[in-house]
Scaffold this active site. Structure first.
Site, mmCIF file in Angstrom:
data_model
loop_
_atom_site.group_PDB
_atom_site.id
_atom_site.type_symbol
_atom_site.label_atom_id
_atom_site.label_comp_id
_atom_site.label_asym_id
_atom_site.label_seq_id
_atom_site.Cartn_x
_atom_site.Cartn_y
_atom_site.Cartn_z
ATOM 1 N N PHE A 136 88.970 18.059 56.398
ATOM 2 C CA PHE A 136 87.528 18.011 56.131
ATOM 3 C C PHE A 136 86.740 18.533 57.334
ATOM 4 O O PHE A 136 85.777 19.288 57.190
ATOM 5 C CB PHE A 136 87.078 16.573 55.848
ATOM 6 C CG PHE A 136 87.443 16.048 54.485
ATOM 7 C CD1 PHE A 136 87.945 16.885 53.500
ATOM 8 C CD2 PHE A 136 87.277 14.706 54.198
ATOM 9 C CE1 PHE A 136 88.276 16.397 52.248
ATOM 10 C CE2 PHE A 136 87.600 14.203 52.937
ATOM 11 C CZ PHE A 136 88.108 15.044 51.965
ATOM 12 N N GLU A 141 77.405 7.592 49.833
ATOM 13 C CA GLU A 141 77.583 8.819 49.042
ATOM 14 C C GLU A 141 78.844 8.707 48.191
ATOM 15 O O GLU A 141 79.887 8.250 48.654
ATOM 16 C CB GLU A 141 77.715 10.038 49.959
ATOM 17 C CG GLU A 141 77.934 11.339 49.182
ATOM 18 C CD GLU A 141 78.112 12.543 50.076
ATOM 19 O OE1 GLU A 141 77.106 12.962 50.679
ATOM 20 O OE2 GLU A 141 79.242 13.061 50.182
ATOM 21 N N SER A 199 73.128 3.367 53.183
ATOM 22 C CA SER A 199 73.246 4.068 51.908
ATOM 23 C C SER A 199 74.653 4.650 51.806
ATOM 24 O O SER A 199 75.361 4.765 52.812
ATOM 25 C CB SER A 199 72.184 5.166 51.792
ATOM 26 O OG SER A 199 72.213 6.025 52.918
ATOM 27 N N ASP A 226 77.388 25.722 48.326
ATOM 28 C CA ASP A 226 78.387 26.772 48.497
ATOM 29 C C ASP A 226 78.622 27.479 47.176
ATOM 30 O O ASP A 226 78.570 26.863 46.112
ATOM 31 C CB ASP A 226 79.720 26.167 48.966
ATOM 32 C CG ASP A 226 79.563 25.411 50.279
ATOM 33 O OD1 ASP A 226 79.055 26.015 51.233
ATOM 34 O OD2 ASP A 226 79.944 24.232 50.329
ATOM 35 N N HIS A 238 74.290 6.346 56.704
ATOM 36 C CA HIS A 238 74.677 6.867 55.388
ATOM 37 C C HIS A 238 76.188 7.081 55.397
ATOM 38 O O HIS A 238 76.694 7.911 56.160
ATOM 39 C CB HIS A 238 73.947 8.186 55.112
ATOM 40 C CG HIS A 238 74.186 8.739 53.741
ATOM 41 N ND1 HIS A 238 73.616 8.195 52.607
ATOM 42 C CD2 HIS A 238 74.950 9.787 53.313
ATOM 43 C CE1 HIS A 238 73.995 8.900 51.540
ATOM 44 N NE2 HIS A 238 74.807 9.857 51.947
#
Length: 280
Positions: free
Chosen positions: A207, A9, A7, A100, A257
């Protein structure tokens, strides 16, 4: 036949150029036959409309799209309205997150934790939605202890989550240890590893600092040594992440993912090395 389910994102584009780039990216990645794609949700719901628009656009192309939904900074009323819109459009897959607060925003909202959001969705919609939650093999950066983080994860699952997707990692042992520990707490849902392709050294380190993912020193030093040689970074990153995925698949993970950052090349190359997209 694909080796295991994959999958992808994506994030909602904010410009016409971004919209076009994402259309090209997802068309390329759709050829790999993902089981679903997810679309992120900005801090405090700041991309709410963009998430909905992107999900609906992808659904029209035949992709099963799962919007992210965060509860921090949102009222129950606003969450109720968003869920109703997704249900109205036949969306049955949700990634439920705490999220957040946007900078400068002081109101936490009525639901403070992802476990409360999962409970809320189940109370409002029963089993209509397949609910994914987040997992942190190397522990959430705001957790007081590894044990507390593991217990928080178990609480989310027991609130009604169907499966989980992890933060990205480059240490497979951390993932397998996390899964073993979660199983001991009675967590029996699939825990799918999140995979971050490596294409940019400074971006990766930024990141990772923000989300608490560890970049092993040997990987960081090699990437640093390449300087501005983007091709060397890309080739090394492709080898490292492919080998990680190969080990995960070999040891029986339920899926992979990929965090695509709305770009196709690195994710596609890794998947093709794993045997996707060729006669699948």
């Amino acid at each position: 036949m694909n080796p295991i389910e994959i999958s992808f994102e994506f994030f909602p584009p904010k410009t016409p150029e971004g919209v076009e780039k994402l259309r090209v990216t997802r068309a390329q990645l759709a050829q790999l036959l993902p089981s679903f794609v997810s679309v992120t949700f900005g801090a405090g719901g700041s991309t709410q409309q963009g998430t909905l628009d992107t999900v609906l656009d992808m659904s029209k192309d035949g992709l099963q799209a799962a919007p992210h939904l965060s509860c921090i900074g949102s009222s129950k009323e606003s969450l109720r309205a968003i869920l109703a819109r997704y249900r109205e459009h036949g969306i049955r897959h949700i990634v439920a997150l705490r999220g957040d607060l946007p900078s400068g925003m002081g109101e936490v909202g009525e639901l403070r934790y992802a476990s409360e959001l999962v409970s809320f969705i189940r109370a409002e919609h029963g089993d209509w939605f397949w609910i994914e939650v987040a997992a942190y093999p190397e522990y959430h950066p705001q957790a007081r202890s590894p044990r507390q983080d593991l217990e928080n994860f178990a609480r989310k699952v027991k609130a009604g989550a169907n499966s989980a997707i992890t933060q990205y990692f480059y240490n497979a042992d951390a993932y397998f240890r996390f899964v073993d520990d979660a199983r001991k707490l009675g967590v029996d849902v699939p825990i799918v590893p999140g995979i971050m392709p490596i294409t940019n050294y400074s971006q990766l380190m930024r990141f990772s600092e923000m989300c608490g993912a560890e970049v092993p020193r040997w990987i960081a030093r090699r990437l640093e040594s390449f300087g501005d040689d983007r091709e060397a970074i890309r080739a090394f990153g492709l080898d490292v992440v492919t080998q990680l995925c190969q080990r995960l698949v070999k040891e029986g993970v339920p899926g992979l993912h990929f965090y695509t950052l709305n770009a196709a090349m690195a994710t596609k190359a890794i998947c093709e090395r794993l045997g996707y997209g060729r006669g699948s």
